[in-house]
Design a protein around this motif. Sequence first.
Motif, PDB file in Angstrom:
ATOM      1  N   ALA A  25       6.737  12.206   8.993  1.00  0.00           N
ATOM      2  CA  ALA A  25       7.296  12.019  10.167  1.00  0.00           C
ATOM      3  C   ALA A  25       8.698  11.973  10.003  1.00  0.00           C
ATOM      4  N   GLU A  26       9.258  10.823   9.330  1.00  0.00           N
ATOM      5  CA  GLU A  26      10.320  10.262   9.171  1.00  0.00           C
ATOM      6  C   GLU A  26      11.508  10.815   8.500  1.00  0.00           C
ATOM      7  N   ASP A  27      10.882  11.618   7.396  1.00  0.00           N
ATOM      8  CA  ASP A  27      11.758  12.066   6.531  1.00  0.00           C
ATOM      9  C   ASP A  27      12.805  13.251   6.848  1.00  0.00           C
ATOM     10  N   ALA A  28      13.996  12.956   7.214  1.00  0.00           N
ATOM     11  CA  ALA A  28      14.915  14.140   7.606  1.00  0.00           C
ATOM     12  C   ALA A  28      15.049  15.153   6.932  1.00  0.00           C
ATOM     13  N   ASP A  29      14.787  15.060   5.628  1.00  0.00           N
ATOM     14  CA  ASP A  29      14.822  16.013   4.622  1.00  0.00           C
ATOM     15  C   ASP A  29      13.882  16.932   4.526  1.00  0.00           C
ATOM     16  N   SER A  30      12.625  17.053   5.201  1.00  0.00           N
ATOM     17  CA  SER A  30      11.615  17.649   5.188  1.00  0.00           C
ATOM     18  C   SER A  30      11.738  18.697   5.893  1.00  0.00           C
ATOM     19  N   PRO A  31      10.936  19.925   5.923  1.00  0.00           N
ATOM     20  CA  PRO A  31      10.936  20.974   6.731  1.00  0.00           C
ATOM     21  C   PRO A  31      10.408  20.334   8.206  1.00  0.00           C
ATOM     22  N   VAL A  32      11.219  20.993   9.373  1.00  0.00           N
ATOM     23  CA  VAL A  32      10.712  20.560  10.643  1.00  0.00           C
ATOM     24  C   VAL A  32       9.100  20.724  10.998  1.00  0.00           C
ATOM     25  N   ALA A  58       3.106  16.100  10.960  1.00  0.00           N
ATOM     26  CA  ALA A  58       2.906  14.599  10.772  1.00  0.00           C
ATOM     27  C   ALA A  58       2.719  14.139  12.015  1.00  0.00           C
ATOM     28  N   LEU A  59       3.515  14.158  12.959  1.00  0.00           N
ATOM     29  CA  LEU A  59       3.749  13.693  14.262  1.00  0.00           C
ATOM     30  C   LEU A  59       2.498  13.823  14.983  1.00  0.00           C
ATOM     31  N   ALA A  60       2.253  15.122  14.904  1.00  0.00           N
ATOM     32  CA  ALA A  60       1.121  15.532  15.913  1.00  0.00           C
ATOM     33  C   ALA A  60      -0.356  14.692  15.503  1.00  0.00           C
ATOM     34  N   HIS A  61      -0.380  14.845  13.960  1.00  0.00           N
ATOM     35  CA  HIS A  61      -1.478  13.885  13.388  1.00  0.00           C
ATOM     36  C   HIS A  61      -1.496  12.411  13.857  1.00  0.00           C
ATOM     37  N   LEU A  62      -0.265  11.876  13.708  1.00  0.00           N
ATOM     38  CA  LEU A  62      -0.107  10.454  14.084  1.00  0.00           C
ATOM     39  C   LEU A  62      -0.084   9.998  15.306  1.00  0.00           C
ATOM     40  N   TRP A  63       0.536  10.651  16.431  1.00  0.00           N
ATOM     41  CA  TRP A  63       0.568  10.351  17.726  1.00  0.00           C
ATOM     42  C   TRP A  63      -0.398  10.804  18.614  1.00  0.00           C
ATOM     43  N   LEU A  64      -0.752  12.245  18.412  1.00  0.00           N
ATOM     44  CA  LEU A  64      -1.884  12.819  19.308  1.00  0.00           C
ATOM     45  C   LEU A  64      -3.406  12.753  18.888  1.00  0.00           C
TER      46      LEU A  64
END
Length: 279
Positions: free
Chosen positions: A151-158, A164-170
């Motif tokens: 989620a925090e890897d700025a070099d990864s595709p959006v 990752a954000l959805a799995h983590l927080w939702l």
Amino acid sequence: MDAEQRSITARDGTPIAVTRHHGGDRAVVFLHAGVADRRAWDTVATELSDDGFDLVAYDRRGYGDTPAATDPSSFTHVDDLLVVLDDLGLERALLVGNSMGGALALDAALLHPERVSGVLLIGAGVSGMTDEDTPFDWELDPATEPLLDRAEDADSPVDDRLAALAHLWLDGPVAPEGRVGGAARDLFLAMNRRILEVAAPDSAGDAGVGAWTRLGDVAVPVLTTWGDLDIPADLPFYEETARRLGQGPVRVLPGVAHLPGLEQPAVVADLVRDALRAR
């Protein structure tokens, strides 16, 4: 109850996007998480539409339809909250804060208790929170750590970061990916696509309160809640927040993660009702 969309001008001229469901005299102001914007509260407001409340949600700077500050040190989120209250003619309000919104609610309760009738915390952060003064450490579990790295890897595709954000927080990191689907997931992805585009610094708008060591000074009623599927490393901090507030029993919400308002709006609506009764 129809929603009114409006723009309120902050002290430096920044337009703050606001949604208001004006159906009564008891004011409730919803403060969104750092992985959401004001739209995260729409379904909760729908659940409360017949209760006779004045419901307000707004986008903090850098979220949704409110632009980020050019100078992150030029404002505080607490001052922006007061501008919203003043513009809408709200003398006092119940503050419902999820995650970073909870930290803002506690800061406001400490700085301006005369404007806060009560606080409902949902998986809330606290300004100045640290594990240096606790008997436990913040240690990531094997499910959370790789998701947070993605989620925090700025070099990864959006799209990979959004997944990752959805799995983590939702969904919650220990729950199956995709546990929460449909409109709630679509909205989460849309809100966070905007957040990643703007990339406002997390430190922007800090009021310097350091509420973590001052929670015992909070004088307004506080109801502390969190989902049992939230990030495991954060759960002891929610418990410690409640202990330091010293205001009685907490509510652990079964089967939900960090954003209960998105996946179980009726549950959050009931919490709002309970918090208003406790004022």
